[in-house]
Design a protein around this motif. Structure first.
Motif, PDB file in Angstrom:
ATOM      1  N   GLY A 121       0.806  -1.201   0.000  1.00  0.00           N
ATOM      2  CA  GLY A 121       0.000   0.000   0.000  1.00  0.00           C
ATOM      3  C   GLY A 121       0.847   1.262   0.000  1.00  0.00           C
ATOM      4  N   ALA A 122       0.199   2.383  -0.270  1.00  0.00           N
ATOM      5  CA  ALA A 122       0.887   3.673  -0.277  1.00  0.00           C
ATOM      6  C   ALA A 122       1.318   4.041   1.140  1.00  0.00           C
ATOM      7  CB  ALA A 122      -0.033   4.753  -0.838  1.00  0.00           C
ATOM      8  N   HIS A 123       2.428   4.754   1.243  1.00  0.00           N
ATOM      9  CA  HIS A 123       2.932   5.231   2.524  1.00  0.00           C
ATOM     10  C   HIS A 123       2.686   6.732   2.611  1.00  0.00           C
ATOM     11  CE1 HIS A 123       4.824   1.349   3.089  1.00  0.00           C
ATOM     12  NE2 HIS A 123       5.444   1.478   1.933  1.00  0.00           N
ATOM     13  N   ASP A 124       1.866   7.118   3.582  1.00  0.00           N
ATOM     14  CA  ASP A 124       1.489   8.535   3.731  1.00  0.00           C
ATOM     15  C   ASP A 124       0.935   9.091   2.423  1.00  0.00           C
ATOM     16  OD1 ASP A 124       2.379   8.593   6.417  1.00  0.00           O
ATOM     17  OD2 ASP A 124       4.442   8.943   5.754  1.00  0.00           O
ATOM     18  N   GLY A 125       0.156   8.258   1.730  1.00  0.00           N
ATOM     19  CA  GLY A 125      -0.508   8.715   0.513  1.00  0.00           C
ATOM     20  C   GLY A 125       0.385   8.749  -0.715  1.00  0.00           C
ATOM     21  N   ARG A 126       1.559   8.113  -0.657  1.00  0.00           N
ATOM     22  CA  ARG A 126       2.481   8.153  -1.802  1.00  0.00           C
ATOM     23  C   ARG A 126       3.097   6.775  -2.042  1.00  0.00           C
ATOM     24  NH1 ARG A 126       3.181  13.436  -3.098  1.00  0.00           N
ATOM     25  NH2 ARG A 126       4.769  12.924  -4.645  1.00  0.00           N
ATOM     26  N   TYR A 127       3.356   6.522  -3.320  1.00  0.00           N
ATOM     27  CA  TYR A 127       4.123   5.336  -3.709  1.00  0.00           C
ATOM     28  C   TYR A 127       5.544   5.788  -4.012  1.00  0.00           C
ATOM     29  CZ  TYR A 127      -0.251   2.755  -4.204  1.00  0.00           C
ATOM     30  OH  TYR A 127      -1.449   2.144  -3.955  1.00  0.00           O
ATOM     31  N   ASN A 128       6.506   5.132  -3.410  1.00  0.00           N
ATOM     32  CA  ASN A 128       7.915   5.473  -3.605  1.00  0.00           C
ATOM     33  C   ASN A 128       8.605   4.335  -4.360  1.00  0.00           C
ATOM     34  OD1 ASN A 128       7.734   7.932  -1.988  1.00  0.00           O
ATOM     35  ND2 ASN A 128       7.573   6.551  -0.237  1.00  0.00           N
ATOM     36  N   VAL A 129       9.037   4.644  -5.578  1.00  0.00           N
ATOM     37  CA  VAL A 129       9.649   3.639  -6.443  1.00  0.00           C
ATOM     38  C   VAL A 129      11.106   4.024  -6.673  1.00  0.00           C
ATOM     39  CG1 VAL A 129       9.546   2.445  -8.656  1.00  0.00           C
ATOM     40  CG2 VAL A 129       7.431   3.232  -7.565  1.00  0.00           C
ATOM     41  N   LEU A 130      12.010   3.125  -6.346  1.00  0.00           N
ATOM     42  CA  LEU A 130      13.431   3.368  -6.549  1.00  0.00           C
ATOM     43  C   LEU A 130      13.808   3.000  -7.975  1.00  0.00           C
ATOM     44  CD1 LEU A 130      16.309   4.023  -5.636  1.00  0.00           C
ATOM     45  CD2 LEU A 130      16.487   1.667  -4.788  1.00  0.00           C
ATOM     46  N   LEU A 131      14.339   3.965  -8.717  1.00  0.00           N
ATOM     47  CA  LEU A 131      14.803   3.751 -10.088  1.00  0.00           C
ATOM     48  C   LEU A 131      16.322   3.700 -10.076  1.00  0.00           C
ATOM     49  CD1 LEU A 131      12.492   6.397 -11.815  1.00  0.00           C
ATOM     50  CD2 LEU A 131      12.026   3.968 -11.417  1.00  0.00           C
ATOM     51  N   ILE A 132      16.867   2.572 -10.490  1.00  0.00           N
ATOM     52  CA  ILE A 132      18.310   2.359 -10.463  1.00  0.00           C
ATOM     53  C   ILE A 132      18.821   2.206 -11.887  1.00  0.00           C
ATOM     54  CG2 ILE A 132      20.184   0.922  -9.591  1.00  0.00           C
ATOM     55  CD1 ILE A 132      18.257  -0.111  -7.455  1.00  0.00           C
ATOM     56  N   GLY A 133      19.825   2.968 -12.244  1.00  0.00           N
ATOM     57  CA  GLY A 133      20.472   2.826 -13.542  1.00  0.00           C
ATOM     58  C   GLY A 133      21.758   2.051 -13.384  1.00  0.00           C
ATOM     59  N   GLY A 134      21.915   0.975 -14.143  1.00  0.00           N
ATOM     60  CA  GLY A 134      23.111   0.156 -14.042  1.00  0.00           C
ATOM     61  C   GLY A 134      23.653  -0.205 -15.401  1.00  0.00           C
ATOM     62  N   ASP A 135      24.946  -0.446 -15.479  1.00  0.00           N
ATOM     63  CA  ASP A 135      25.579  -0.867 -16.727  1.00  0.00           C
ATOM     64  C   ASP A 135      25.352  -2.347 -16.955  1.00  0.00           C
ATOM     65  OD1 ASP A 135      26.611   1.596 -17.378  1.00  0.00           O
ATOM     66  OD2 ASP A 135      28.405   1.307 -16.165  1.00  0.00           O
ATOM     67  N   SER A 136      25.190  -2.698 -18.227  1.00  0.00           N
ATOM     68  CA  SER A 136      25.056  -4.104 -18.572  1.00  0.00           C
ATOM     69  C   SER A 136      26.423  -4.711 -18.816  1.00  0.00           C
ATOM     70  CB  SER A 136      24.202  -4.252 -19.838  1.00  0.00           C
ATOM     71  OG  SER A 136      24.862  -3.650 -20.937  1.00  0.00           O
ATOM     72  N   GLY A 137      26.440  -6.012 -18.895  1.00  0.00           N
ATOM     73  CA  GLY A 137      27.700  -6.698 -19.179  1.00  0.00           C
ATOM     74  C   GLY A 137      27.754  -8.010 -18.435  1.00  0.00           C
ATOM     75  N   ALA A 138      28.536  -8.929 -18.949  1.00  0.00           N
ATOM     76  CA  ALA A 138      28.627 -10.248 -18.329  1.00  0.00           C
ATOM     77  C   ALA A 138      29.126 -10.139 -16.900  1.00  0.00           C
ATOM     78  CB  ALA A 138      29.571 -11.129 -19.150  1.00  0.00           C
ATOM     79  N   GLY A 139      28.317 -10.619 -15.947  1.00  0.00           N
ATOM     80  CA  GLY A 139      28.729 -10.653 -14.558  1.00  0.00           C
ATOM     81  C   GLY A 139      28.700  -9.316 -13.859  1.00  0.00           C
ATOM     82  N   ARG A 140      28.131  -8.282 -14.493  1.00  0.00           N
ATOM     83  CA  ARG A 140      28.173  -6.988 -13.824  1.00  0.00           C
ATOM     84  C   ARG A 140      26.850  -6.239 -13.933  1.00  0.00           C
ATOM     85  NH1 ARG A 140      29.921  -3.126 -17.885  1.00  0.00           N
ATOM     86  NH2 ARG A 140      30.633  -1.737 -16.245  1.00  0.00           N
ATOM     87  N   TRP A 141      25.754  -6.971 -14.142  1.00  0.00           N
ATOM     88  CA  TRP A 141      24.439  -6.337 -14.171  1.00  0.00           C
ATOM     89  C   TRP A 141      24.115  -5.780 -12.790  1.00  0.00           C
ATOM     90  CZ3 TRP A 141      20.548  -4.426 -16.849  1.00  0.00           C
ATOM     91  CH2 TRP A 141      19.323  -4.270 -16.218  1.00  0.00           C
ATOM     92  N   GLY A 142      24.006  -4.461 -12.698  1.00  0.00           N
ATOM     93  CA  GLY A 142      23.630  -3.824 -11.457  1.00  0.00           C
ATOM     94  C   GLY A 142      24.681  -3.902 -10.388  1.00  0.00           C
ATOM     95  N   LEU A 143      25.933  -4.261 -10.743  1.00  0.00           N
ATOM     96  CA  LEU A 143      26.965  -4.434  -9.727  1.00  0.00           C
ATOM     97  C   LEU A 143      27.230  -3.133  -8.994  1.00  0.00           C
ATOM     98  CD1 LEU A 143      28.841  -6.628  -8.646  1.00  0.00           C
ATOM     99  CD2 LEU A 143      30.592  -5.851 -10.240  1.00  0.00           C
ATOM    100  N   ARG A 144      27.397  -2.036  -9.743  1.00  0.00           N
ATOM    101  CA  ARG A 144      27.547  -0.718  -9.137  1.00  0.00           C
ATOM    102  C   ARG A 144      26.580   0.233  -9.838  1.00  0.00           C
ATOM    103  NH1 ARG A 144      31.576   1.315  -5.866  1.00  0.00           N
ATOM    104  NH2 ARG A 144      33.034  -0.257  -5.072  1.00  0.00           N
ATOM    105  N   PRO A 145      25.477   0.568  -9.187  1.00  0.00           N
ATOM    106  CA  PRO A 145      24.480   1.432  -9.827  1.00  0.00           C
ATOM    107  C   PRO A 145      25.093   2.746 -10.310  1.00  0.00           C
ATOM    108  CG  PRO A 145      23.608   0.491  -7.811  1.00  0.00           C
ATOM    109  CD  PRO A 145      25.058   0.144  -7.843  1.00  0.00           C
ATOM    110  N   ASP A 146      24.711   3.128 -11.511  1.00  0.00           N
ATOM    111  CA  ASP A 146      25.214   4.353 -12.099  1.00  0.00           C
ATOM    112  C   ASP A 146      24.407   5.573 -11.629  1.00  0.00           C
ATOM    113  OD1 ASP A 146      27.220   5.228 -14.191  1.00  0.00           O
ATOM    114  OD2 ASP A 146      25.406   6.174 -14.980  1.00  0.00           O
ATOM    115  N   SER A 147      23.145   5.350 -11.321  1.00  0.00           N
ATOM    116  CA  SER A 147      22.290   6.433 -10.829  1.00  0.00           C
ATOM    117  C   SER A 147      21.191   5.848  -9.952  1.00  0.00           C
ATOM    118  CB  SER A 147      21.669   7.219 -11.993  1.00  0.00           C
ATOM    119  OG  SER A 147      20.804   6.392 -12.750  1.00  0.00           O
ATOM    120  N   MET A 148      20.740   6.637  -8.974  1.00  0.00           N
ATOM    121  CA  MET A 148      19.684   6.207  -8.049  1.00  0.00           C
ATOM    122  C   MET A 148      18.715   7.357  -7.823  1.00  0.00           C
ATOM    123  SD  MET A 148      22.233   4.206  -5.446  1.00  0.00           S
ATOM    124  CE  MET A 148      23.594   5.227  -6.041  1.00  0.00           C
TER     125      MET A 148
END
Length: 485
Positions: free
Chosen positions: A172-199
């Motif tokens: 459910g919403a928290h205090d009337g809001r939905y909070n969605v974390l958007l994470i940008g990560g580089d692709s590549g073998a063995g490194r999907w999301g290893l170090r987020p590029d943006s949050m």
């Protein structure tokens, strides 16, 4: 002995018979064409008037039920958008619709062939016969092909829903809001999301869709984790062994601390972001930045205000060119570099540009564009996004996204000069987050003497964003992101 007929009389009789035969042939041809047109407009009507009436009645009744059902669905969807969204994301319903379209294509094609048979093609003149075969084939292939293409699109949507979204429980919403974390990560073998590029946390009003984008710098350190979390027990005095974007790496090296987690790195990152902002995160979505360019290409590009030359390349490689200033429609490759370029600027300028890209995507991707480019968008999105948003919540967020298109998007970035990323003032951060949300909801008055918009006085542009590292960037702190970009 009967009198011999004169040559002129025989010619007139032959001409009369020819004229009668010709008129009869034209009548048969028009009848055959009419039966095919009737099948196009009212499937089964040709059989009802000239063929198997039982088949005709069944076909007409099915057609009437489908037309009435379609019209009711359209009317209800226009009044309650949630109905259309729910139907569009229900895999079971989509599977039934796909089968129905395929069966409809076969049945309608069979009715066309039967209408051609009822038209008695062997009694037609050769030129009429060829024309009837051509028209029947065109109508049969066009109608059946359209229905089969529709079945293909429905299948793509069904596969997209099954592969993209989870079957988890909704929150459910928290205090009337939905909070969605958007994470940008580089692709590549063995490194999907290893170090987020943006949050970035998209805090969305549960009723109006009004959105506040709260961005966190990847180089923030010495921050607390939310109370009661696994990471808080490991780092009671703050995370001092790496930056914020290194939390996922640390968690990946200590998976034994997260025995019930499918994504320890993301869960640990969320614990940190909740501790920093004071917001409770509902869901997360990780974006493959390399795949992002495919999405931009799928929607036909994005129009952005390029304020200064943006380098293409860098980040350890050579700069191969520049995106020149001006209001430009950029393809996926250039949009990605507009959002990622750091050569000659800094992380905080890049964060500002990323917000401008998010805003442009929200404002410029219309329902018409989404429909006409649906297959490409679905393909790009499946390769680009990983998320824990359950399928049952998709209609809600689609509805909120439509509401958000008509409203201003506010933005808050926890960056210098307001925040010292090496030693962040957590109470100040939580206060700023609360104020940004309150202003977006209209529950907090704007300051009587607002601060000067970053960069508005000196016109400094660094790395494509108005402002500078010392004064701040306009798109990082704005109540109206569209104007700031």
């Amino acid at each position: 002995m009967p009198p011999a007929s004169s040559p002129g009389l025989l010619d007139r009789q032959r001409a009369a018979r020819f004229s009668t035969d010709e008129r009869a042939a034209r009548v048969r041809f028009r009848r055959a064409m009419a039966l095919m047109v009737m099948t196009l407009v009212l499937p089964g009507s040709a059989q009802l008037v000239a063929g198997n009436r039982r088949i005709g009645r069944i076909a007409l009744r099915v057609w009437a039920v489908l037309v009435v059902g379609f019209l009711l669905t359209v009317v209800v969807s226009l009044v309650w958008h949630q109905v259309a969204f729910k139907m569009a994301v229900n895999p079971s319903l989509l599977g039934l619709l796909r089968i129905g379209l395929m069966l409809g294509a076969i049945a309608w094609a069979a009715l066309f062939v039967d209408a051609w048979r009822i038209g008695q093609p062997l009694t037609l003149a050769m030129n009429h016969r060829r024309a009837a075969v051509g028209v029947n084939g065109f109508l049969c292939l066009s109608v059946a092909g359209s229905l089969l293409f529709g079945a293909h699109i429905v299948g793509v949507q069904r596969d997209f829903m099954l592969s993209m979204f989870s079957n988890g429980a909704a929150t459910g919403a928290h205090d009337g809001r939905y909070n969605v974390l958007l994470i940008g990560g580089d692709s590549g073998a063995g490194r999907w999301g290893l170090r987020p590029d943006s949050m970035t946390v998209a805090s969305i009003d549960a009723d109006t869709g009004r959105t506040v984008l709260i961005s966190l710098p990847r180089n923030m350190s010495n921050f607390p984790f939310v109370k009661g979390s696994v990471m808080r027990k490991q780092f009671p005095h703050g995370f001092d062994v790496d930056y914020l974007n290194g939390v996922s790496t640390w968690a990946g090296d200590h998976t034994d601390l997260f025995p019930h987690s499918k994504n320890p790195g993301i869960d640990a990152t969320i614990m940190g972001i909740e501790g920093i902002t004071g917001l409770k995160i509902n869901y997360w979505a990780m974006v493959n930045l390399e795949g992002f360019k495919d999405l931009v290409d799928a929607v036909g590009g994005v129009t952005l205000n390029v304020r200064a030359p943006i380098p293409v390349g860098g980040l350890g490689d050579d700069v191969t060119g520049y995106i020149q200033p001006g209001v430009r429609k950029l393809d996926g490759h250039d949009t990605l570099w507009f959002a990622r370029a750091r050569d000659g600027s800094d992380d905080y300028s890049r964060m500002a540009r990323q917000k401008c890209v998010m805003n442009a995507m929200l404002q410029q991707i219309s329902p018409q564009v989404a429909v006409t480019h649906f297959e490409q968008i679905a393909k790009a999105s499946s390769a680009m996004i990983s998320t824990d948003i359950p399928a049952s919540e998709v209609p809600r967020f689609m509805s909120l996204a439509l509401k958000a298109k008509s409203q201003k998007v506010a933005t808050l970035s926890l960056v210098p000069p307001m925040i010292n990323t090496a030693d962040p003032d957590i109470p100040l951060i939580k206060k700023k987050v609360t104020q940004a949300i309150d202003r977006a909801e209209g529950t907090a008055p704007k300051p009587a003497a607002p601060h000067k918009k970053a960069g508005s006085g000196d016109g400094v542009v660094t790395g494509g964003s108005v402002g500078s590292l010392s004064s701040g960037y306009a798109a990082n702190q704005a109540d109206d992101l569209d104007n700031a970009c």
